[in-house]
Design an enzyme around this catalytic site. Structure first.
Site, PDB file in Angstrom:
ATOM      1  N   SER A 139      42.475  -4.278 -23.485  1.00 49.65           N
ATOM      2  CA  SER A 139      41.637  -4.710 -24.607  1.00 49.65           C
ATOM      3  C   SER A 139      41.238  -6.169 -24.387  1.00 49.65           C
ATOM      4  CB  SER A 139      42.441  -4.617 -25.900  1.00 49.65           C
ATOM      5  OG  SER A 139      41.720  -5.196 -26.967  1.00 49.65           O
ATOM      6  N   TYR A 152      49.983  -5.709 -31.706  1.00 55.29           N
ATOM      7  CA  TYR A 152      49.146  -4.874 -30.826  1.00 55.29           C
ATOM      8  C   TYR A 152      48.758  -5.654 -29.569  1.00 55.29           C
ATOM      9  CZ  TYR A 152      44.911  -2.548 -29.120  1.00 55.29           C
ATOM     10  OH  TYR A 152      43.973  -1.940 -28.318  1.00 55.29           O
TER      11      TYR A 152
HETATM   12  O1  NJP Z   1      41.478   5.500 -30.178  1.00 50.12           O
HETATM   13  P1  NJP Z   1      41.749   6.964 -30.779  1.00 50.12           P
HETATM   14  P2  NJP Z   1      40.559   4.992 -28.971  1.00 50.12           P
HETATM   15  N1  NJP Z   1      51.079  10.347 -26.181  1.00 50.12           N
HETATM   16  O2  NJP Z   1      42.705   6.735 -31.896  1.00 50.12           O
HETATM   17  C1  NJP Z   1      46.426   9.391 -28.041  1.00 50.12           C
HETATM   18  C2  NJP Z   1      42.058   1.019 -26.591  1.00 50.12           C
HETATM   19  N2  NJP Z   1      41.113   0.182 -27.359  1.00 50.12           N
HETATM   20  O3  NJP Z   1      39.914   6.078 -28.250  1.00 50.12           O
HETATM   21  O4  NJP Z   1      48.402  12.262 -29.002  1.00 50.12           O
HETATM   22  C3  NJP Z   1      49.870  10.771 -25.776  1.00 50.12           C
HETATM   23  O5  NJP Z   1      40.485   7.680 -31.029  1.00 50.12           O
HETATM   24  C4  NJP Z   1      45.804  10.139 -29.207  1.00 50.12           C
HETATM   25  O6  NJP Z   1      46.042  11.535 -29.102  1.00 50.12           O
HETATM   26  P3  NJP Z   1      47.185  12.388 -29.858  1.00 50.12           P
HETATM   27  C5  NJP Z   1      43.247   1.514 -27.405  1.00 50.12           C
HETATM   28  O7  NJP Z   1      44.276   0.566 -27.489  1.00 50.12           O
HETATM   29  C6  NJP Z   1      40.392   0.691 -28.376  1.00 50.12           C
HETATM   30  O8  NJP Z   1      39.724   3.901 -29.496  1.00 50.12           O
HETATM   31  O9  NJP Z   1      46.614  13.772 -29.813  1.00 50.12           O
HETATM   32  N3  NJP Z   1      48.728  10.412 -26.347  1.00 50.12           N
HETATM   33  C7  NJP Z   1      44.323   9.905 -28.963  1.00 50.12           C
HETATM   34  O10 NJP Z   1      43.815  10.863 -28.056  1.00 50.12           O
HETATM   35  C8  NJP Z   1      43.654   2.730 -26.584  1.00 50.12           C
HETATM   36  O11 NJP Z   1      44.530   2.351 -25.549  1.00 50.12           O
HETATM   37  C9  NJP Z   1      39.527  -0.146 -29.108  1.00 50.12           C
HETATM   38  O12 NJP Z   1      47.341  11.818 -31.220  1.00 50.12           O
HETATM   39  C10 NJP Z   1      48.797   9.613 -27.435  1.00 50.12           C
HETATM   40  C11 NJP Z   1      44.296   8.531 -28.278  1.00 50.12           C
HETATM   41  O13 NJP Z   1      45.653   8.213 -27.890  1.00 50.12           O
HETATM   42  C12 NJP Z   1      42.337   3.235 -26.004  1.00 50.12           C
HETATM   43  O14 NJP Z   1      41.396   2.184 -26.161  1.00 50.12           O
HETATM   44  C13 NJP Z   1      39.404  -1.490 -28.763  1.00 50.12           C
HETATM   45  C14 NJP Z   1      50.021   9.141 -27.942  1.00 50.12           C
HETATM   46  C15 NJP Z   1      43.777   7.438 -29.212  1.00 50.12           C
HETATM   47  O15 NJP Z   1      42.483   7.729 -29.568  1.00 50.12           O
HETATM   48  C16 NJP Z   1      41.796   4.488 -26.648  1.00 50.12           C
HETATM   49  O16 NJP Z   1      41.696   4.297 -28.067  1.00 50.12           O
HETATM   50  C17 NJP Z   1      40.158  -1.970 -27.722  1.00 50.12           C
HETATM   51  C18 NJP Z   1      51.194   9.549 -27.271  1.00 50.12           C
HETATM   52  N4  NJP Z   1      52.415   9.170 -27.680  1.00 50.12           N
HETATM   53  C19 NJP Z   1      41.016  -1.140 -27.014  1.00 50.12           C
HETATM   54  N5  NJP Z   1      49.765   8.367 -29.026  1.00 50.12           N
HETATM   55  C20 NJP Z   1      38.705   0.347 -30.271  1.00 50.12           C
HETATM   56  N6  NJP Z   1      38.589   1.650 -30.475  1.00 50.12           N
HETATM   57  O17 NJP Z   1      38.113  -0.483 -30.991  1.00 50.12           O
HETATM   58  C21 NJP Z   1      48.436   8.339 -29.189  1.00 50.12           C
HETATM   59  O18 NJP Z   1      40.049  -3.263 -27.421  1.00 50.12           O
HETATM   60  N7  NJP Z   1      47.839   9.093 -28.236  1.00 50.12           N
END
Ligand code: NJP
Length: 258
Positions: A139, A152
């Site tokens: 990020s 975070y």
């Molecule tokens: O978020 P979201 P993003 N094991 O909430 C999964 C970074 N980022 O796409 O397990 C496996 O739509 C969860 O799936 P589920 C951010 O830090 C974002 O925006 O089924 N998977 C879902 O598919 C992150 O690293 C922004 O609940 C796990 C996914 O993670 C990345 O981008 C800004 C899990 C999250 O999808 C993707 O985030 C930035 C586990 N234990 C960085 N826990 C932004 N959106 O503004 C969660 O600077 N997941």
């Protein structure tokens, strides 16, 4: 002309929504066989159905659980016999002032955002050969922490440290390690963030679409650059805050107030 990802096998974690889901579709459209990993089996199945023509494989995985990650990698090797690209994208946010953060929340978010990628890298690396690519989704706030999300930010600083060490450690094996630094992206990220308490949600930029980040990730899977910024303003933000840290502190004070 054959596409560079043709015949390659890519794993994307956090593939059930947002950036991860878009990355699965983008990598598949560029010819890779893609394994979509996350905890929500139903969402993954739906994604695999939508990408049926590209042969996306859904594997239910919790990145914070080493056994679950090992089982996912074994399944990848069993189905495809190789692993070329690992996109460590799974993650969640944590908001709250440092003075109020709950240690158990910080531990949980570290388990997913930093230990999760570590589990995946350690499980994948023994099976990667020359040209292997590890892509860690960090990020812009992993380059400069900002008020009210310090917990975070600290997980993304930790991830960057792992990436920087690993990059040098595996360079002789011909494996690249890329850090991707998105800024605000229009996904469910904020809804899925842990919160210390119900605080007024401050102003945030409108942000980019997950598809835009996914294209950057797919390009990194092809070429293996060191660092990837999604927008010019993200790159300028990081350059500015690195050159002028004290001035940045002063500029961010108003953000800490509301
Ligand atoms: O978020 P979201 P993003 N094991 O909430 C999964 C970074 N980022 O796409 O397990 C496996 O739509 C969860 O799936 P589920 C951010 O830090 C974002 O925006 O089924 N998977 C879902 O598919 C992150 O690293 C922004 O609940 C796990 C996914 O993670 C990345 O981008 C800004 C899990 C999250 O999808 C993707 O985030 C930035 C586990 N234990 C960085 N826990 C932004 N959106 O503004 C969660 O600077 N997941």
């Amino acid at each position: 002309m054959e596409h560079p990802l043709e015949g390659k096998v890519a794993v994307v974690t956090g593939a059930s929504s947002g950036i991860g889901e878009a990355a699965v579709l983008e990598l598949a459209s560029r010819g890779a066989s893609v394994v979509a990993a996350a905890r929500s089996a139903e969402k993954l199945k739906d994604l695999a159905r939508r990408a049926a023509a590209s042969g996306v494989l859904a594997v239910e995985t919790d990145v914070s659980d080493r056994d679950s990650v090992e089982a996912m990698i074994e399944r990848v090797l069993g189905e495809f016999g190789r692993l070329d690209v690992l996109v460590n994208n799974a993650g969640l946010g944590l908001s709250g002032r440092v003075a109020e953060l709950r240690a158990e929340d910080l531990r949980y978010v570290f388990e997913v955002n930093a230990v999760g990628p570590l589990n995946c890298m350690q499980a994948a690396l023994p099976h990667m050969g020359r040209g292997g690519r590890i892509i860690n989704v960090s990020s812009v706030v992993g380059k400069r922490a900002i008020p009210k999300v310090g917990g975070y930010c600290s997980t993304k600083f930790a991830l960057n440290a792992l990436s920087d060490s690993l990059r040098v450690e595996v360079a002789d094996r011909g494996i690249s390690v890329t850090s991707v630094y998105p800024g605000t992206t229009r996904t469910s990220f904020r809804d899925n963030s842990r919160r210390t308490k119900d605080e007024k949600r401050g102003w945030r930029p409108k942000g980019v679409t997950p598809d835009k980040v996914a294209k950057k990730i797919a390009a990194a899977a092809e070429k293996g650059p060191r660092d990837v910024y999604v927008t010019l303003s993200d790159r300028l933000f990081v350059a500015g805050v690195t050159l002028f840290p004290g001035l940045t502190d002063r500029a961010l004070r108003s953000w800490a107030k509301d």
